[in-house]
Design a protein around this motif. Structure first.
Motif, short mmCIF file in Angstrom:
data_model
loop_
_atom_site.label_atom_id
_atom_site.label_comp_id
_atom_site.label_asym_id
_atom_site.label_seq_id
_atom_site.Cartn_x
_atom_site.Cartn_y
_atom_site.Cartn_z
N LEU A 1 48.24 94.42 60.06
CA LEU A 1 48.57 95.72 60.65
C LEU A 1 50.01 96.09 60.33
O LEU A 1 50.30 97.23 59.97
CB LEU A 1 48.38 95.66 62.16
N LEU A 2 50.87 95.12 60.50
CA LEU A 2 52.29 95.40 60.28
C LEU A 2 52.55 95.78 58.83
O LEU A 2 53.28 96.72 58.53
CB LEU A 2 53.14 94.17 60.63
N SER A 3 51.96 95.02 57.93
CA SER A 3 52.28 95.28 56.53
C SER A 3 51.43 96.43 55.98
O SER A 3 51.64 96.86 54.86
CB SER A 3 52.08 94.02 55.70
N GLN A 4 50.48 96.93 56.76
CA GLN A 4 49.67 98.07 56.39
C GLN A 4 49.05 97.90 55.01
O GLN A 4 49.13 98.79 54.17
CB GLN A 4 50.50 99.35 56.40
N VAL B 1 47.54 90.90 63.13
CA VAL B 1 48.83 91.55 63.41
C VAL B 1 49.64 91.68 62.12
O VAL B 1 50.24 92.73 61.85
CB VAL B 1 49.62 90.75 64.46
N TRP B 2 49.62 90.63 61.34
CA TRP B 2 50.38 90.66 60.09
C TRP B 2 49.89 91.81 59.20
O TRP B 2 50.67 92.58 58.65
CB TRP B 2 50.23 89.33 59.36
#
Lengths: 975, 162, 536, 112, 107, 93
Positions: free
Chosen positions: B20-23, B17-18
């Motif tokens: 993904l969030l920070s791309q 998730v991390w």
């Protein structure tokens, strides 16, 4: 004695009583002799020193010495000693000595006299300072001080209701007069340009010519008249007789009431000589003279009689001053001295009678001569002086009075009637003097006394003897004894216009003498005729309704009740009117500028309407209206609708390039909803109003209508302001600076966040402090939380569900809720770590992208709250120890310490520092103090939000404490 | 190991998730993400949920595919109901006894049923193991019961309780 | 920014209570002595600090140097970052705050601080908020500190919760939240028009506002002023004040006397700064409104004082009167009236604060006022509060009534403006100044003089009515048990007033300079933004 | 767009003002939240409207006119936090008042 | 404001279709909220938006940003993940509470 | 050209979503049951989140997706609280 030594002496004389007062106050309660001794010594020393200073004034030069006090406003402490002052100072000091001696024997051994003597000395000091004042404001200052100290003296026997009310009355009346006097002298000062007495005395013509003369005169006269108990302010004086007799003898014969007279004499050269002066002062003096004398006749209380006679004699002096001729002024000064001597002795004599006979009621007294011949003789002499019998000092000044009354000064009716009216007053005065003597000392032995009276101790009589001696000596040898002093005083008081006058017993057969004889004869005759009737009187004829005290009380109570009415009318204790007023005032003042300049929207190009946003925003507004509509009966609906509004405004923020705001608003929105719901549990059920007749009353409709109007007006106003602002171009603002420096000097790309943690981090520090304070307040308020009776029990739903569980076989209580939550609880548990990670994410990247400590903190606390909702307080707290206050403290301290660290490098508070650290493999790592500051914010927000929510949530699992026997209390836990 | 990383699977998911969030897949983000995942999984540990046995992924994957198809299908069905209301459509409650007891399985089933338009998980009686379901277009109660049991519960049982 | 440690002293009045207050949170509630000690030490340090700052300002100012000291927080240049500005007025307010604070805290340390948890922290935060509001030179930062002090005042008002307190607090909180919203609207408008928040920069920007934008600016200013005036307690916006203060615990009420001056301070600072004579496109009208508002407020205060049944309400209304007097003085013009009014501000604040402290001591004779109600719920966090654990066992001072009476009398004199304390000098100075204005302002001056005089009289009438009966009337009641620590603060406050009387000359000189500095926009701008900006 | 936003702000304010003039505590608290939404938007609007120009800058030189005014946003953030805190406090005070007086009338007594 | 990122034609088409259909599905779901008769029926309606509608729009977003950035951008998956795991919870709890209201006596 | 078409499509989608929000609003305002209102709010949240996604596409910035993530993850908290309140009469037991 040199000028310098004299000045020092003068200061010494002035300060001595105050020092003595403090010294005496410090004595133990019972030390009667020590107190009297110190007080007496102080007064005696003062007298002697003042006497020593006489040469300084005798040659007419006087003495002046001062220290700077408030130079910018022309207020300096100036001591100014001249002939007039000297005479008054001597009166104050010398009679003070006598009164102290007298009081030593008069006061009961059980009385805590140090307090008494302390007050007395303080009063003496104030009075001295008053007469010595060389500055008008200083005079007003000490004027009020005498009111205060006299208040303490009058109320000395405060256990008596009469003493308390008399003291209060005297204080209110004289202090009010003092305030008027202050304004009056300020006016004089403004006319002259200085408050210095010398300057003022030299500018009489200028003052009388000024347009401010009349107001100044009236104000000063009010001051003088209240102090000197002149009509219509005379009423406080008789009541002040509730004071111990030495106080009466001191204050009401020689000193305090003479302050007014002193003022009139002092300012006589400046104020007198106008028609207004003549009319006001003369008529007031005359009325007071007659009124006082008339009332004195009918008094049954010895001291009451003396009090009214004092009023009457003060009237005489005022009258004399009012006449305005220099000779009259001389007479006034003379009579002031005379009155002080005989009245003080009479008061003391009355005190002895009271002391010995146990009563001051004239009707009960009789034939005391045989028990106390010496006192009786002394009293007789003094009374004779008061009545104006020849060979006594009273006679001399009375003759002067009559002569002046006969003198034609102007054409007014007042002037014509003056001799007759004065004579009438004198007749009364003879009458009451005779009555005083005859009733108490002559006639059959008293029968109504509780004890057998006898002569007073010698030392107690001594003061009277001295004073009576003075009466006689002055009466017989005026020119030799009082003459020089009077002369000096007159010259000092009147300045250039000092008249020729002669002090002699015999001026030949003249009209004044005739009138005098008439007064003596008629007065005595009237007593013989009316003696019995007078003893039966229980009120003053003609004036019975004009009881001063009752009027005073009535005035005060009218004042108070009208004030209460006005307070209700002009004020409110209710919240709605206050808010209404606030909104109205704000609308009105915001409207004013537009009334003048007109309203015009700006000219900046408008932004195109964006349908998606417009739609959402309008729906949000509709939510607000619907929420307002539902808030009364459907609170939950209102909460839901208001949440909708909040959400719409989030979207607005996203759309309008403020993602940070949207994020924060969204998170806060969620917490607020939970908060409101937590609160809703404790609020009562609301049912629609049931108006009688099923119709809403007109008053309610009207109020709602007007509220609606106000609301619409406020809304329209804000909208108009917003529109006008948005359509104007942005001024060359400081925001450019932030945008340009954010990355270069603040080390962050998210300018909003850099502003919050760096440029304006101080705001943020304050803001988190607010949050901390609120959390602490909520916490401490809820510790004492007491739910309303009907909401103490579990909510209805829970009771029903528990009852259901209990009633059914195969179910245990609590099954319903556990079934209800079983699946959500699992999911919420799963979600928990994700929210934590998101919070960390928001926190860490806040400096560059939307987010930051605050948003992260709120997200974190939402995670906590979700667990509370899913699992219940006990279950969560069994596993998780949250210590919100520690979090709050840590947050605040970290934030403050980050800021303070800059101080170590001699940079201002909150100066930030950042640096990019090159780490192999990873690349550049930003290190910034701002992040540390944000960490403080984060911790605090988690702590505060959690504390607030948890503290409210805790209420549900608390139970009322039932008091047990022995005062112990215990908590009964639920389930 | 348990001490440092209480829930490895969860930690992995959090890290994902991390990222993904920070791309970003940079080393820095990986490190930060691992740290966050660590903190997150410790946060989970604080709540002390009951320990779970291993979960088999294969049935879950199959289930996922099934659900995806069902969701689309029922979306269309419900859309049809909304847009073209037909007379005689009945909605109602269905009671279904469940064999599944595992918390995770139950939660997943609840998610699936509720997320699929047309069915709604209303209540689960833990003692009687009875599920109460609301169905928008109720034709035959029995049919729904067998459908759910055969289509979802079996797979879930395989994944969690086998 | 340099100057070593001394240069950073300006931040200390804010930082010190903040840190101490936060640190107190880490201490357990049971360690009462330690908490007291820290709080008292901090407050005493604040007194020293503020006196130091005041002397620094005064020394520089009287020597002819610029008296205004500026501190740039975060080292950002002036219009951009937040600045703290220490000038004549703020230094004065700091000293006043710390003195009243110390007195109230000493008083509270005897027993009131036990009436609820976290008292000392809230108290210190309150001081921090006050100091911040007095120091800041930034409009929005002023808002933040307003909120800090308000939040703390909510907490303190609710301290030792009782029915009256909670009811009053509800109104107080609701009104103040609404007021804060007005503040925001006003400040936002001003920002919208001028694009800046720094007060000195605002002065420059306001002067440059176009005619078209002027009404917006004025509307913003007006709304902002309403917010200030609500806090100052102006009629008809200040009905909350007497009731709220009467409900508060005595030491809290004493501290609140400063709180009511914050609104006045803000009026003195912001509108005067922005709409002074130099830019007087509207100054006249605004000042006139202020003047009449002040006059009405005094009148209402007089009515309230006369109508009051309890001493605490009298004290509350005398705050209304003093607020009205100050507003009217501001409205009447700068100069000597204002100097007198400032003198009055100091002495009335001290007097009313002492009065609040005394009221409780005096009325304690009436009923043994329990510090708080009995707890309803067992406390989850720190255990039951030991109520009255060490109460009433103090040294009974034999002359307690005499001391009380004396203190009471001095307070009354101070408030009513009678000699021998500084209240008289203040009223004298004001009336003296007003009389100079009689030609320019005309009849209203006389009303104001009348009201100033009348207010003193009304206070006297009202307090003697209640006070004489309380103190003098014989009663069966036991002698009140007083502790020295409860009398000490009263003595402290009165002592300051006494000193003010004796050293009236220098004190008044300070006030005059303060009043001048308020009119000296140029000097302010120059101090904050530097000479180039001011010369523009 | 300006007009839409201004209208919305006005409507929110009006609803809020109407609510704070009501006699029930809960209405007052909702009214204050509504007004604070409006006020937040109002403050924001003082930086004028810009769509899709968030003040998140790149590392190079900054062209200020391409970004929305960040300062009002920062002010709004502070205001949001403070109004949240005040709402919480007001809520608790009203609960306490409701508990101790037995009514939810703002004056603590039910005299309409 | 009418604008869009500069996408190649095919991508634009896909994105447009996905967005429009997603929005349409969501609208249908919300219409259902209005048109269905009882509360229990209405609970089903919004699921449309939170499943298919969401999926379509998320897909649009993924396509759009992947094309824009020239690399796979799946960051929106997080949204899908979170929404599918949280939205049902709300529906479940809500439906049960309605059920309680409807049968007060026998909870 | 395609950009314009896309822009129009996105705007149209936004209007559709706006209408969907409006439907949700009507449920919130009308009720009739409290549960209906809460359901409306939940739908409001979901729809608004989708709107944010379209806005993200429109602007080509991923910046705005953060708000969408927050709504997706935390938007249901309010609904959960409301639902629990309806069921149990209090939010946290």
């Amino acid at each position: 004695m040199s000028i310098a030594t004299s000045s020092v002496t003068l200061w010494f004389v002035l300060l001595l009583p105050f020092v003595g007062s403090l010294a005496v106050a410090g004595l133990p309660t019972r030390s009667r002799d020590a107190a009297a001794l110190i007080a007496g010594a102080v007064a005696l020393a003062g007298t002697v020193l003042m006497a020593v200073l006489y040469p300084q004034v005798a040659n007419g030069t006087g003495l002046q010495t001062g220290v700077s006090w408030l130079p910018s406003l022309g207020l300096d402490i100036i001591l100014r000693l001249d002939g007039l002052t000297w005479i008054f100072a001597m009166l104050v000091l010398a009679i003070g000595v006598l009164v102290i001696v007298y009081a030593r024997y008069y006061m009961s051994p059980r009385d805590p006299v140090p307090r008494f003597f302390s007050f007395l000395l303080a009063f003496m000091g104030s009075m001295l300072a008053l007469v010595l004042s060389g500055n008008l404001v200083q005079l007003a200052f000490f004027w009020e001080l005498t009111s205060l100290t006299s208040f303490l003296l009058i109320g000395y026997w405060h256990q008596n209701e009469s003493a308390r009310s008399a003291a209060r009355m005297a204080l209110v009346v004289t202090a009010a007069g003092g305030l008027c006097l202050l304004v009056g002298v300020l006016l004089i000062g403004k006319i002259v340009g200085s408050y210095d007495l010398d300057t003022v005395l030299a500018s009489g013509d200028r003052i009388r010519a000024s347009s401010l003369y009349l107001p100044a005169l009236i104000l000063i006269l009010i001051g003088a008249f209240t102090k000197s108990a002149q009509f219509p302010f005379h009423f406080w004086l008789p009541h002040a007789m509730a004071a111990p007799t030495p106080v009466s003898a001191y204050l009401h014969s020689a000193t305090m009431v003479k302050a007014g007279i002193f003022l009139l004499i002092r300012l006589w050269p400046v104020l007198a000589g106008s028609e207004a002066w003549y009319l006001i002062v003369t008529s007031v003096g005359l009325i007071t003279l007659i009124l006082g004398a008339w009332a004195a006749i009918f008094q049954q209380d010895l001291k009451g009689l003396l009090a009214y006679s004092t009023i009457s004699h003060l009237g005489i002096i005022t009258l004399l001053l009012g006449i305005g001729s220099p000779l009259a002024a001389v007479a006034a000064i003379f009579h002031t001295i005379n009155h002080a001597t005989f009245k003080a002795s009479l008061f003391m004599a009355a005190g002895i009678i009271d002391h010995e006979a146990g009563t001051r009621d004239l009707r009960k007294l009789s034939g005391l001569y045989r028990f106390m011949p010496i006192t009786a003789t002394l009293a007789m002499v003094a009374a004779a002086a008061m009545a104006g019998v020849p060979l006594l000092n009273g006679f001399l000044s009375k003759e002067m009075l009559l002569a002046e009354a006969l003198e034609e000064t102007n054409e007014t009716l007042l002037d014509q009637a003056l001799p007759y009216l004065v004579t009438v007053g004198l007749i009364f005065s003879v009458l009451y003097s005779v009555r005083f003597i005859h009733q108490s000392f002559f006639g059959p032995p008293p029968t109504k006394l509780e004890r057998r009276p006898h002569e007073a101790p010698h030392w107690m009589r001594l003061p009277i003897e001295v004073l009576v001696l003075a009466c006689v000596v002055i009466g017989i040898l005026p020119a030799v004894t009082i003459g020089p002093f009077l002369d000096v005083a007159v010259r000092a008081a009147l300045g250039g216009g000092t008249p020729e006058y002669s002090l002699a017993i015999w001026h030949g057969f003249s009209k004044p003498l005739l009138l005098s004889v008439i007064a003596l004869v008629l007065g005595t005759a009237a007593y013989l005729v009316f003696a019995r009737a007078l003893n039966a009187a229980d009120a003053v004829p003609l004036l019975g309704r004009l009881r001063g005290r009752r009027m005073f009380d009535a005035v005060l109570s009218v004042l108070v009740s009208s004030a209460r009415w006005l307070e209700d009318w002009l004020g409110t204790r209710r919240l709605q009117p206050q808010l209404r007023l606030m909104v109205l005032v704000a609308c009105a003042v915001a409207l004013l500028p537009f009334l003048r300049h007109g309203y015009a929207p700006g000219t900046a190009p408008r932004t195109l309407i964006d349908p998606g946003f417009a739609l959402i925003w309008l729906i949000g507004s509709a939510c607000a209206v619907a929420g307002a509509w539902q808030a009364k009966y459907h609170r939950l609906a209102a909460v839901v609708l208001v949440s909708g509004t909040g959400l719409a405004s989030c979207i607005g923020f996203v759309w309008l390039s403020a993602p940070d705001l949207a994020l924060t608003q969204l998170l806060v929105e969620t917490v607020t909803t939970v908060l409101l719901l937590l609160g809703l549990r404790w609020l009562p059920k609301r049912l629609p109003d049931n108006w009688p007749g099923k119709r809403t009353p007109a008053s309610v409709v009207l109020r709602r209508g007007s509220d609606l109007l106000i609301a619409v007006a406020a809304g329209a106003g804000v909208a108009a302001l917003a529109y006008a602002m948005m359509t104007r171009p942005l001024p060359d603002a400081i925001s450019r600076f932030f945008l340009e420096r954010s990355y270069a000097e603040g080390g962050g790309r998210n300018v909003v966040n850099v502003i919050l943690v760096d440029f304006r981090a101080f705001d943020t520090l304050g803001e988190i402090t607010v949050l901390a304070i609120v959390a602490l307040t909520v916490f401490s308020l809820l510790r004492r939380f007491r739910p309303a009776r009907e909401s103490v029990r579990d909510p209805e739903q829970q009771r029903l569900q528990d009852a259901f569980d209990e009633a059914h076989a195969g179910r245990a209580p609590g099954d319903t809720v556990s079934d209800y939550l079983v699946v959500p609880r699992i999911i919420l548990e799963w979600v928990f770590p994700f929210i934590v990670v998101i919070a960390l994410y928001l926190f860490l990247r806040g400096h560059d992208l939307p987010g930051g400590g605050f948003a992260a903190g709120v997200a974190m606390s939402i995670a906590l709250i979700l667990q509370y909702m899913a699992a219940g307080t006990r279950s969560v707290e069994a596993r998780l120890r949250v210590r919100p206050t520690d979090w709050i403290a840590a947050g605040l301290l970290i934030a403050a310490a980050t800021g303070a660290a800059a101080l170590l490098f001699d940079h201002p508070f909150l100066t930030s520092w950042f640096h990019y650290l090159e780490v192999p493999l990873i690349g550049k790592i930003p290190l910034a103090t701002a992040l540390l500051f944000d960490l403080g914010v984060f911790l605090l927000v988690v702590g505060a939000t959690a504390l607030i929510l948890i503290a409210i949530a805790h209420q549900s699992i608390r139970r009322p404490v039932r008091p047990l026997r022995g005062g112990e209390e215990t908590g009964v836990e639920k389930r | 190991m348990r001490r440092w990383l209480p829930y490895p699977g969860l930690a992995l998911a959090l890290l994902l998730v991390w990222l993904l969030l920070s791309q970003s897949l940079s080393v820095g983000q990986l490190l930060l993400g691992s740290g966050a995942a660590l903190i997150g999984s410790h946060a989970m540990a604080v709540l002390r949920p009951p320990r779970r046995r291993r979960v088999r992924l294969a049935p879950l994957a199959k289930l996922g595919a099934l659900v995806a198809i069902d969701v689309v299908r029922s979306n269309l069905a419900v859309a049809a109901i909304i847009l073209f209301p037909r007379k005689g459509r009945v909605s109602g409650f269905v009671r279904i006894p469940l064999e599944l007891t595992e918390r995770g399985g139950l939660a997943l089933l609840a998610l699936i049923l509720t997320a699929t338009p047309g069915t709604l998980w209303v209540e689960y009686d833990q003692r009687k193991r009875m599920l109460l379901l609301h169905v928008l277009d109720l034709i035959d109660e029995e049919e729904w019961a067998t459908l759910i049991k055969s289509r979802y519960e079996v797979l879930l049982l395989q994944a969690f309780e086998a | 920014m340099s100057g070593g440690w001394a240069g950073h002293l300006i931040i200390a009045p804010i930082l010190l209570p903040l840190v101490a207050g936060a640190a107190l949170l880490l201490l357990k509630e049971k360690r009462r002595t330690a908490k007291r000690g820290i709080a008292l030490g901090t407050t005493a340090a604040l007194v020293l600090l503020s006196v130091l700052l005041l002397t620094r300002v005064a020394r520089a100012g009287f020597a002819g140097d610029p008296a205004t000291l500026v501190y740039r927080i975060g080292n950002w240049p002036a219009p951009f970052g937040i600045v703290l500005v220490l000038d004549w007025l703020s230094a004065l307010m700091l000293v006043l705050t710390s003195c009243v604070g110390l007195a109230a805290l000493i008083y509270a340390a005897t027993r009131w601080d036990q009436a609820g948890p976290r008292f000392h922290t809230l108290f210190l935060f309150q001081l921090m908020g006050l100091n911040g509001a007095f120091l800041t030179g930034d409009l929005f930062n002023l808002f933040v500190f307003f909120e800090v002090l308000l939040a703390a005042s909510f907490g303190l008002l609710l301290h030792g919760s009782s029915k009256a307190r909670i009811k009053a607090a509800l109104h107080y909180v609701a009104l103040n939240v609404a007021t804060s919203l007005l503040f925001l609207i006003g400040a936002a408008l001003i920002y919208g028009v001028t694009g800046t928040l720094n007060m000195a920069h605002l002065v420059l920007q306001v002067a440059a506002v176009s005619d078209q934008d002027l009404p917006m600016l004025q509307a913003g200013m007006a709304i902002l002023s309403v917010a200030f005036l609500v806090k100052a307690g102006m009629w008809p916006l200040g009905f909350w004040l007497p009731r709220t203060y009467a409900a508060a615990a005595p030491p809290v009420a004493a501290l609140f006397t400063i709180l009511s001056k914050v609104g006045v301070y803000a009026v003195l600072r912001v509108p005067l700064l922005l709409f002074g004579a130099e830019i007087s496109r509207t100054a006249g009208a605004a000042q006139q409104w202020l003047f009449f508002g002040g006059v009405c407020t005094i009148a209402f205060g007089i009515i309230g004082v006369l109508a009051a049944r309890r001493l605490s309400r009298i004290a509350g209304y005398s705050l209304t009167i003093s607020a009205g007097t100050l507003l009217a003085a501001v409205g009447a013009g700068e100069g000597s009236v204002l100097a007198g009014a400032l003198f009055y501000l100091v002495s009335s604040t001290l007097g009313v604060a002492a009065f609040y402290l005394l009221i409780e001591l005096v009325e304690r004779r009436d009923a043994a006022t329990a510090v708080g109600g009995e707890p309803v719920f067992d406390d989850e966090y720190v255990g039951l509060m030991p109520i009255e654990q060490e109460s009433e066992v103090g040294v009974v001072i034999p002359a307690s009534v005499a001391i009380l009476g004396g203190g009471f009398a001095f307070c009354v004199l101070l408030i009513a403006g009678l000699p021998p304390l500084s209240g008289f000098l203040a009223k004298f100075a004001m009336i003296d100044g007003l009389l100079d204005l009689r030609d320019t302002v005309g009849a209203p001056v006389w009303w104001l003089i009348g009201l100033i005089v009348g207010s003193g009289l009304a206070t006297l009438i009202a307090t003697t009515r209640a006070g004489i009966d309380l103190i003098w009337a014989p009663s069966e009641r036991p002698q009140p048990a007083l502790r020295v620590t409860e009398l000490l603060p009263v003595g402290l406050l009165l002592g300051i007033c006494f000193a003010l009387t004796i050293f009236a000359g220098p004190a008044m000189r300070y006030m005059e300079r303060t009043s001048q500095s308020l009119g000296d926009r140029h000097g302010y701008v120059e101090a904050v933004l530097g000479p180039e900006a001011a010369g523009r | 767009m300006e007009l839409v936003l201004a209208l919305g702000i006005g409507i929110l304010t009006a609803s809020g003002v109407w609510l704070i003039l009501r006699p029930r505590t809960f209405q007052v608290i909702l009214g204050l939240s509504l007004i604070s939404y409006a006020v937040n938007m109002f403050i924001y609007a003082m930086g004028r409207l810009k769509v899709d120009a968030p003040p998140i800058v790149g590392s190079g030189a900054v062209e200020a006119s391409r970004y929305d005014d960040p300062l009002p946003q920062a002010l709004v953030l502070t205001a949001i936090v403070i109004s949240f805190a005040m709402t919480a406090l007001l809520l608790v005070v009203l609960l306490a008042s409701r508990g101790i007086t037995g009514t939810d009338h703002v004056d603590g007594d039910d005299g309409e | 404001m009418i604008q869009a990122p500069d996408l190649p034609g095919w991508a634009a088409l896909i994105v447009a279709l996905l967005v429009l259909s997603g929005a349409a599905v969501t609208l249908v779901g919300s219409l259902g909220l209005l048109r269905l008769r009882t509360f229990y029926e209405r609970v089903h309606a919004p699921t449309l938006g939170s499943t298919l509608g969401m999926a379509l729009i998320v897909a649009a977003s993924i396509v759009c940003f992947s094309v824009l950035r020239g690399r796979l951008s799946v960051h929106e998956i997080v949204i899908a993940l979170f929404l599918t795991s949280t939205a049902p919870v709300a529906f479940m709890l809500l439906a049960r509470s309605a059920l309680y209201r409807d049968r007060r006596g026998d909870v | 050209m395609t950009t314009l078409a896309l822009a129009l499509a996105i705007t149209a989608a936004q209007i559709l979503l706006g209408l969907a929000v409006f439907c949700a609003f009507l449920r919130m305002a009308w009720g009739p049951r409290a549960q209906d209102r809460v359901l409306g709010l939940d739908t409001f949240y979901t729809n608004v989140m989708l709107l944010l996604l379209t806005f993200g596409i429109q602007t080509g910035r991923t910046l705005y997706l953060e708000a969408a993530v927050i709504i997706a993850l935390l938007g249901f908290v309010g609904t959960v609280a409301l639902a629990k309140f309806l069921m149990r009469g209090e939010v946290i037991e």
